[in-house]
Write a protein that holds these residues in place. Sequence first.
Motif, PDB file in Angstrom:
ATOM      1  N   GLN A 104      -5.839  -0.882   8.031  1.00  0.00           N
ATOM      2  CA  GLN A 104      -4.656  -0.122   8.431  1.00  0.00           C
ATOM      3  C   GLN A 104      -4.708   1.288   7.854  1.00  0.00           C
ATOM      4  O   GLN A 104      -4.387   2.258   8.531  1.00  0.00           O
ATOM      5  CB  GLN A 104      -3.387  -0.845   7.967  1.00  0.00           C
ATOM      6  CG  GLN A 104      -2.114  -0.120   8.372  1.00  0.00           C
ATOM      7  CD  GLN A 104      -0.879  -0.915   8.018  1.00  0.00           C
ATOM      8  OE1 GLN A 104      -0.726  -2.041   8.452  1.00  0.00           O
ATOM      9  NE2 GLN A 104       0.000  -0.325   7.232  1.00  0.00           N
ATOM     10  N   ARG A 158      -4.683   4.663  10.120  1.00  0.00           N
ATOM     11  CA  ARG A 158      -3.610   5.649   9.994  1.00  0.00           C
ATOM     12  C   ARG A 158      -4.071   6.968   9.403  1.00  0.00           C
ATOM     13  O   ARG A 158      -3.696   8.028   9.882  1.00  0.00           O
ATOM     14  CB  ARG A 158      -2.472   5.091   9.154  1.00  0.00           C
ATOM     15  CG  ARG A 158      -1.673   4.075   9.913  1.00  0.00           C
ATOM     16  CD  ARG A 158      -0.383   3.788   9.201  1.00  0.00           C
ATOM     17  NE  ARG A 158       0.420   2.884  10.007  1.00  0.00           N
ATOM     18  CZ  ARG A 158       1.282   2.035   9.512  1.00  0.00           C
ATOM     19  NH1 ARG A 158       1.460   1.959   8.224  1.00  0.00           N
ATOM     20  NH2 ARG A 158       1.972   1.259  10.298  1.00  0.00           N
ATOM     21  N   MET A 186      -5.586   9.359  12.442  1.00  0.00           N
ATOM     22  CA  MET A 186      -4.390  10.173  12.675  1.00  0.00           C
ATOM     23  C   MET A 186      -4.504  11.535  11.998  1.00  0.00           C
ATOM     24  O   MET A 186      -3.917  12.504  12.476  1.00  0.00           O
ATOM     25  CB  MET A 186      -3.136   9.439  12.200  1.00  0.00           C
ATOM     26  CG  MET A 186      -2.773   8.246  13.060  1.00  0.00           C
ATOM     27  SD  MET A 186      -2.461   8.636  14.790  1.00  0.00           S
ATOM     28  CE  MET A 186      -0.865   9.406  14.689  1.00  0.00           C
ATOM     29  N   GLU A 235      -2.117   3.409  17.810  1.00  0.00           N
ATOM     30  CA  GLU A 235      -0.924   2.572  17.630  1.00  0.00           C
ATOM     31  C   GLU A 235      -1.173   1.156  18.133  1.00  0.00           C
ATOM     32  O   GLU A 235      -0.754   0.182  17.510  1.00  0.00           O
ATOM     33  CB  GLU A 235       0.287   3.197  18.346  1.00  0.00           C
ATOM     34  CG  GLU A 235       0.819   4.434  17.674  1.00  0.00           C
ATOM     35  CD  GLU A 235       1.310   4.182  16.258  1.00  0.00           C
ATOM     36  OE1 GLU A 235       1.943   3.140  15.994  1.00  0.00           O
ATOM     37  OE2 GLU A 235       1.042   5.038  15.394  1.00  0.00           O
ATOM     38  N   THR A 290      -3.323  -0.666  15.666  1.00  0.00           N
ATOM     39  CA  THR A 290      -2.507  -1.040  14.516  1.00  0.00           C
ATOM     40  C   THR A 290      -1.686  -2.292  14.833  1.00  0.00           C
ATOM     41  O   THR A 290      -1.582  -3.207  14.010  1.00  0.00           O
ATOM     42  CB  THR A 290      -1.587   0.127  14.100  1.00  0.00           C
ATOM     43  OG1 THR A 290      -2.395   1.269  13.819  1.00  0.00           O
ATOM     44  CG2 THR A 290      -0.758  -0.212  12.879  1.00  0.00           C
TER      45      THR A 290
END
Length: 150
Positions: free
Chosen positions: A62, A66, A70, A100, A103
């Motif tokens: 994760q 992220r 990102m 997303e 995730t």
Amino acid sequence: MKKSSIYSILICLIFVSMSFAQGGKREKIKTLKTAFITTELSLTQQEAEKFWPIYNAFEEKQFELRHEKMKSYMKRMDSDLDTMSEKEASNLLAQMENVEEETHQLRKKLVADLKSVISSHKIIKLKKAEEDFNRNLLKQYRENRSTKRN
């Protein structure tokens, strides 16, 4: 509150305060989160032995999703958002949606993997513990920022 709960919290706080003397911010937060989740879920030793490897693998993936993926998107939005074409914006949005979705799939896999280790009730408690931890962390961050400003 039971005495055993108070002792557990005190032990966690001592452990956490010792960890603040070492390591980086991410490691400190991870230590705090581990102590918090362990207390909130009341994991047995057998559960903890199976739970933490699954949860830590989830957290690492994760974090990678992220922060690594990102981060590049955020740089693009910060630097060329005003000059970005509609096609570029559409591609960037699709990439962000893919992250997303990854995730979300990662979270679903976590739940499926944990069902063989802990009860559904504890999985729900985990979700609440994560939210409570994040809320408390944000609250402390805000309080520290306001204290430093004064």
